[in-house]
Scaffold this motif. Structure first.
Motif, PDB file in Angstrom:
ATOM      1  N   CYS A   8       0.685  -1.063  -0.083  1.00 14.84           N
ATOM      2  CA  CYS A   8       0.000   0.057   0.070  1.00 14.84           C
ATOM      3  C   CYS A   8       0.794   1.207  -0.095  1.00 14.84           C
ATOM      4  CB  CYS A   8      -0.830   0.019   1.256  1.00 14.84           C
ATOM      5  SG  CYS A   8      -2.526   1.323   1.126  1.00 14.84           S
ATOM      6  N   GLY A   9       0.417   2.490  -0.378  1.00 12.11           N
ATOM      7  CA  GLY A   9       0.924   3.701  -0.034  1.00 12.11           C
ATOM      8  C   GLY A   9       1.536   4.246  -1.260  1.00 12.11           C
ATOM      9  N   GLU A  10       1.831   3.511  -2.354  1.00  9.69           N
ATOM     10  CA  GLU A  10       2.154   4.070  -3.411  1.00  9.69           C
ATOM     11  C   GLU A  10       1.948   3.064  -4.802  1.00  9.69           C
ATOM     12  OE1 GLU A  10       6.540   4.598  -3.676  1.00  9.69           O
ATOM     13  OE2 GLU A  10       6.615   2.807  -2.548  1.00  9.69           O
ATOM     14  N   ARG A  11       2.304   3.465  -6.119  1.00 12.57           N
ATOM     15  CA  ARG A  11       1.855   2.656  -6.966  1.00 12.57           C
ATOM     16  C   ARG A  11       2.804   1.481  -7.079  1.00 12.57           C
ATOM     17  NH1 ARG A  11       1.834   4.615 -13.219  1.00 12.57           N
ATOM     18  NH2 ARG A  11      -0.010   5.514 -12.362  1.00 12.57           N
ATOM     19  N   LEU A  12       2.347   0.166  -7.294  1.00 14.35           N
ATOM     20  CA  LEU A  12       3.117  -1.119  -7.459  1.00 14.35           C
ATOM     21  C   LEU A  12       3.354  -1.324  -8.822  1.00 14.35           C
ATOM     22  CD1 LEU A  12       4.277  -3.655  -6.070  1.00 14.35           C
ATOM     23  CD2 LEU A  12       1.959  -4.657  -6.552  1.00 14.35           C
ATOM     24  N   GLY A  68      -2.652   8.831 -10.845  1.00 13.76           N
ATOM     25  CA  GLY A  68      -1.633   9.482 -10.335  1.00 13.76           C
ATOM     26  C   GLY A  68      -2.499  10.875  -9.465  1.00 13.76           C
ATOM     27  N   ARG A  69      -1.847  11.899  -9.359  1.00 14.44           N
ATOM     28  CA  ARG A  69      -2.405  12.932  -8.590  1.00 14.44           C
ATOM     29  C   ARG A  69      -2.871  14.055  -9.420  1.00 14.44           C
ATOM     30  NH1 ARG A  69      -3.985  12.121  -3.370  1.00 14.44           N
ATOM     31  NH2 ARG A  69      -3.782  14.498  -3.529  1.00 14.44           N
ATOM     32  N   MET A  70      -3.899  14.770  -8.892  1.00  9.63           N
ATOM     33  CA  MET A  70      -4.380  16.069  -9.443  1.00  9.63           C
ATOM     34  C   MET A  70      -3.601  17.429  -9.112  1.00  9.63           C
ATOM     35  SD  MET A  70      -8.258  14.759  -9.393  1.00  9.63           S
ATOM     36  CE  MET A  70      -8.556  15.912 -10.789  1.00  9.63           C
ATOM     37  N   VAL A 113      -0.480  -8.876  -2.987  1.00  8.13           N
ATOM     38  CA  VAL A 113      -1.755  -8.072  -2.914  1.00  8.13           C
ATOM     39  C   VAL A 113      -1.609  -6.561  -3.120  1.00  8.13           C
ATOM     40  CG1 VAL A 113      -3.899  -7.534  -1.647  1.00  8.13           C
ATOM     41  CG2 VAL A 113      -3.064  -9.880  -1.909  1.00  8.13           C
ATOM     42  N   ASN A 114      -2.113  -5.841  -3.982  1.00  6.69           N
ATOM     43  CA  ASN A 114      -2.140  -4.532  -4.141  1.00  6.69           C
ATOM     44  C   ASN A 114      -3.241  -3.899  -3.408  1.00  6.69           C
ATOM     45  OD1 ASN A 114      -1.096  -1.957  -4.664  1.00  6.69           O
ATOM     46  ND2 ASN A 114      -2.009  -1.920  -6.889  1.00  6.69           N
ATOM     47  N   THR A 115      -2.938  -2.907  -2.459  1.00  3.95           N
ATOM     48  CA  THR A 115      -4.149  -2.283  -1.646  1.00  3.95           C
ATOM     49  C   THR A 115      -3.910  -0.789  -1.984  1.00  3.95           C
ATOM     50  OG1 THR A 115      -3.244  -1.957   0.560  1.00  3.95           O
ATOM     51  CG2 THR A 115      -4.038  -3.994   0.076  1.00  3.95           C
ATOM     52  N   TYR A 116      -4.894  -0.108  -1.942  1.00  3.11           N
ATOM     53  CA  TYR A 116      -4.861   1.339  -1.954  1.00  3.11           C
ATOM     54  C   TYR A 116      -5.660   2.240  -0.908  1.00  3.11           C
ATOM     55  CZ  TYR A 116      -6.869   5.743  -3.834  1.00  3.11           C
ATOM     56  OH  TYR A 116      -7.411   7.283  -3.781  1.00  3.11           O
ATOM     57  N   PRO A 141      -5.762   6.335   1.440  1.00  2.49           N
ATOM     58  CA  PRO A 141      -4.869   7.195   1.950  1.00  2.49           C
ATOM     59  C   PRO A 141      -5.217   7.243   3.535  1.00  2.49           C
ATOM     60  CG  PRO A 141      -7.029   8.360   1.271  1.00  2.49           C
ATOM     61  CD  PRO A 141      -7.079   6.642   1.050  1.00  2.49           C
ATOM     62  N   THR A 142      -4.222   7.894   4.230  1.00  8.28           N
ATOM     63  CA  THR A 142      -4.287   8.117   5.942  1.00  8.28           C
ATOM     64  C   THR A 142      -5.837   8.539   6.067  1.00  8.28           C
ATOM     65  OG1 THR A 142      -2.018   8.513   5.519  1.00  8.28           O
ATOM     66  CG2 THR A 142      -3.278   8.946   7.761  1.00  8.28           C
ATOM     67  N   GLU A 143      -6.307   9.502   5.384  1.00  7.17           N
ATOM     68  CA  GLU A 143      -7.670  10.087   5.587  1.00  7.17           C
ATOM     69  C   GLU A 143      -8.796   8.914   5.619  1.00  7.17           C
ATOM     70  OE1 GLU A 143      -5.344  11.586   3.827  1.00  7.17           O
ATOM     71  OE2 GLU A 143      -5.124  13.657   4.284  1.00  7.17           O
ATOM     72  N   VAL A 176       3.376  14.232  -3.759  1.00  9.40           N
ATOM     73  CA  VAL A 176       4.160  13.303  -4.507  1.00  9.40           C
ATOM     74  C   VAL A 176       4.434  11.977  -3.291  1.00  9.40           C
ATOM     75  CG1 VAL A 176       5.258  14.552  -6.205  1.00  9.40           C
ATOM     76  CG2 VAL A 176       6.332  14.022  -4.106  1.00  9.40           C
ATOM     77  N   LYS A 177       4.976  10.682  -4.004  1.00  9.60           N
ATOM     78  CA  LYS A 177       5.359   9.812  -2.980  1.00  9.60           C
ATOM     79  C   LYS A 177       6.873   9.671  -3.416  1.00  9.60           C
ATOM     80  CE  LYS A 177       2.288   8.576  -0.437  1.00  9.60           C
ATOM     81  NZ  LYS A 177       1.719   7.365   0.546  1.00  9.60           N
ATOM     82  N   LEU A 178       7.804   9.595  -2.600  1.00 10.91           N
ATOM     83  CA  LEU A 178       9.092   9.453  -2.802  1.00 10.91           C
ATOM     84  C   LEU A 178       9.581   8.610  -1.785  1.00 10.91           C
ATOM     85  CD1 LEU A 178      11.731   9.964  -4.305  1.00 10.91           C
ATOM     86  CD2 LEU A 178      12.214  12.095  -2.368  1.00 10.91           C
ATOM     87  N   TYR A 229       7.064   7.765   0.868  1.00 14.35           N
ATOM     88  CA  TYR A 229       6.993   8.845   1.690  1.00 14.35           C
ATOM     89  C   TYR A 229       5.824   9.875   1.304  1.00 14.35           C
ATOM     90  CZ  TYR A 229      10.582   7.187   4.740  1.00 14.35           C
ATOM     91  OH  TYR A 229      11.330   6.524   5.566  1.00 14.35           O
ATOM     92  N   ARG A 230       4.783  10.289   1.762  1.00 19.44           N
ATOM     93  CA  ARG A 230       4.017  11.108   1.280  1.00 19.44           C
ATOM     94  C   ARG A 230       4.460  12.583   1.445  1.00 19.44           C
ATOM     95  NH1 ARG A 230      -2.447  11.176   2.958  1.00 19.44           N
ATOM     96  NH2 ARG A 230      -2.926  13.517   2.836  1.00 19.44           N
ATOM     97  N   ILE A 231       4.416  13.374   0.375  1.00 20.77           N
ATOM     98  CA  ILE A 231       5.328  14.630   0.301  1.00 20.77           C
ATOM     99  C   ILE A 231       4.439  15.703  -0.530  1.00 20.77           C
ATOM    100  CG2 ILE A 231       7.289  16.122  -0.104  1.00 20.77           C
ATOM    101  CD1 ILE A 231       8.838  13.498   0.108  1.00 20.77           C
ATOM    102  N   GLY A 270      -7.905  13.493  -4.435  1.00 23.93           N
ATOM    103  CA  GLY A 270      -6.958  14.163  -5.138  1.00 23.93           C
ATOM    104  C   GLY A 270      -6.290  13.243  -5.892  1.00 23.93           C
ATOM    105  N   ASP A 271      -6.783  11.902  -5.898  1.00 24.99           N
ATOM    106  CA  ASP A 271      -6.099  10.881  -6.810  1.00 24.99           C
ATOM    107  C   ASP A 271      -6.764  10.925  -8.150  1.00 24.99           C
ATOM    108  OD1 ASP A 271      -3.802  10.030  -5.210  1.00 24.99           O
ATOM    109  OD2 ASP A 271      -5.336   8.886  -3.898  1.00 24.99           O
ATOM    110  N   LYS A 272      -6.285  10.487  -9.197  1.00 22.79           N
ATOM    111  CA  LYS A 272      -6.936  10.313 -10.357  1.00 22.79           C
ATOM    112  C   LYS A 272      -7.055   8.897 -10.780  1.00 22.79           C
ATOM    113  CE  LYS A 272      -4.280  13.023 -12.995  1.00 22.79           C
ATOM    114  NZ  LYS A 272      -3.639  13.845 -14.374  1.00 22.79           N
TER     115      LYS A 272
END
Ligand code: AMP
Length: 500
Positions: free
Chosen positions: A274-278, A395-397, A296-299, A301-303, A401-403, A406-408, A381-383
């Motif tokens: 989870c947390g970014e694109r696999l 991606g994002r609107m 398993v890919n999960t998707y 946000p913290t929110e 970003v994710k680096l 990490y969410r930044i 805010g995700d497309k």
């Protein structure tokens, strides 16, 4: 009936208290110890804080005592706010000031000023006292806030995402059923979960609370181990990891070592991401090296409490897709796509940002779904889009970003650069290598500086006072003027084309 995590852990502590809840390089903790120690600490905390019901910051890194602190807070009816040692002092003090509680529980040494920091030694001593009463009536429950996790905010101040007890229980009911099903667990069978993400990231909630819900063991992987691949792999093998939870970035780092395969970790049966694109490449490598494990890919946000969709990634899925799907929503969650944006509706959508009604109103609301019912909703805010039975996130609107997982918010770095009086304008751009961001580059207009190595060092130093290391741009470039669009905004495309 949905059970709260406190009820679940209490029942394990009473009936099978010797089970190991946590293993770490700093010691281990049984369910009984977790329960009793958190009772003792809760009594002390409640006594100290009296009528002050503010959340409590828990500072540290992968120490089993952190979980004792989390439980102690929620047993007193107070939310906890985990802060990792990767956070610089200034940012910690900012978060502490926003939380506003005089007491901070710290399992690691700290030099946080202006607060009463209760040290690990003190916590350990308090935990040794006999809990003479329990605070059952005060426990966090229902819509009360269970935890607050701070994430990067676009204006330079972190935002505290509030997750209620109901949100968390709804999430763990789903995540533990999912693990049971994917791993074919028999009634009462337990597993060893890898706990890699720091507690200040909600990915850690996925393995920690799923593990506790299943009466299983969470194996904490600290920063020091993560910096020594050989020792880290030995540790994973010695602790018989069965269920892997991490960002794809962390798995990619492990895959860079040829010995990372099913021979090394022969008990590993499930990878949860989870947390970014696999990426397809990473998923394929994992399936090749771990032929009898599921990926398993999960998707999410913290929110909206860690994750809301999941899908098994198979060879066929990899072959038939441009990008990997994020799957289908869990029970209790609906997804809508509006103007390309993914909107999450349902029972894990959090309670907004702590003391930040403006930011809360921008993205949290109530919305009607196609079934005519109204649900709590979060604009991600995700497309994304829906195709052939699965959702996809493209991606994002915005400028989040994710680096390396990490969410930044790029605006967070820009705002902090602008706090340097020499900087007149600042822009931060991600530098891509294929699908992935490799690093960040900051562009600054600072005519009073020379723009040499010394100035780069100076600006990085200023940023380090305010931001964690992973948010410091790799390069800082000095430019004479920023390209501007027709309507007077920074032209990021031109900047990228000219300089990146
Ligand atoms: P965080 O709050 O740190 O978990 O970050 C949430 C964001 O990470 C989401 O809004 C997405 O932009 C991104 N994200 C999370 N999971 C995935 C995934 N499986 N695929 C693509 N992006 C993801």
């Amino acid at each position: 009936m949905r059970k709260s995590i406190l009820n679940i852990v209490e029942s394990i502590a009473k009936n099978e208290g010797d089970r190991i809840a946590i293993k770490s390089t700093k010691g281990q903790l049984t369910y009984e110890q977790l329960w009793q120690q958190s009772d003792s600490l809760a009594l002390w905390l409640d006594n100290e804080l009296g009528g002050n019901k503010k959340p409590v910051m828990v500072y540290g890194h992968k120490n089993p005592q952190m979980l004792v602190c989390f439980f102690a807070c929620v047993k007193t009816g107070r939310a906890y706010c985990p802060v990792d040692i990767s956070m610089p002092k200034n940012r910690i003090e900012e978060i502490a000031a926003s939380i506003g509680n005089e007491i901070i529980l710290a399992t690691e040494d700290s030099d946080i000023n202006n607060f009463r920091v209760v040290s690990r030694e003190e916590i350990e001593n308090i935990c040794k006292t006999e809990p003479l009463a329990d605070l059952r009536g005060k426990w966090v429950k229902g819509e009360d806030i269970f935890y607050i996790i701070f994430t990067s905010g676009s204006t330079g101040n972190p935002k505290g995402v509030q997750i209620s007890e109901t949100n968390l229980s709804n999430f763990t009911a789903w995540s533990s059923d999912m693990v049971r099903e994917k791993m074919n667990l028999k009634e009462g069978e337990t597993v060893n979960f890898l706990n890699q993400a720091p507690f200040s990231f909600d990915l850690s909630v996925m393995d920690l609370y799923t593990s506790l819900s299943l009466g299983s063991t969470s194996v904490f992987l600290d920063k020091k181990l993560q910096q020594d691949t050989g020792a880290m792999f030995d540790y994973m093998r010695d602790n018989d990891i069965n269920c892997w939870v991490s960002t794809p970035s962390f798995a990619e780092m492990c895959l860079a070592d040829r010995s990372f395969d099913s021979k090394m970790l022969d008990k590993l049966k499930l990878f949860l991401f989870c947390g970014e694109r696999l990426t397809k490449e990473t998923a394929q490598k994992l399936l090749d090296r771990f032929p009898s494990s599921k990926v398993v890919n999960t998707y999410g946000p913290t929110e909206s409490t860690v994750a809301v969709t999941a899908v098994d990634i198979t060879d066929d899925i990899i072959k038939n897709n441009e990008i990997l799907p994020i799957g289908v929503p869990k029970d209790g969650t609906k997804i809508m796509i509006e103007d390309e944006e993914i909107i999450i509706l349902g029972d894990t959508v959090g309670k907004g940002y702590y003391k930040n009604p403006e930011k809360t109103d921008e993205v949290f609301s109530k919305m009607k779904y196609t079934d005519g019912k109204e649900y709590a909703a979060y604009r991600t805010g995700d497309k994304g889009y829906f195709k052939d039975g699965n959702y996809y996130c493209t991606g994002r609107m915005d400028f989040q970003v994710k680096l390396h997982g990490y969410r930044i918010e790029l605006g967070d770095i820009e705002s902090n650069l602008m706090l340097c009086s020499e900087v007149e304008q600042a822009a931060v751009l991600p530098k891509y290598d294929g699908e992935k961001i490799r690093n960040l580059v900051a562009f600054v207009k600072a005519p009073s500086l020379e723009g040499d190595f010394k100035d780069v060092k100076y600006l990085k130093g200023r940023l380090k006072e305010k931001l964690p290391g992973y948010m410091i741009p790799k390069n800082i470039k000095f430019i004479q003027s920023m390209p501007i669009t027709a309507n007077g905004k920074l032209d990021r495309k031109k900047l990228e084309a000219a300089f990146l």
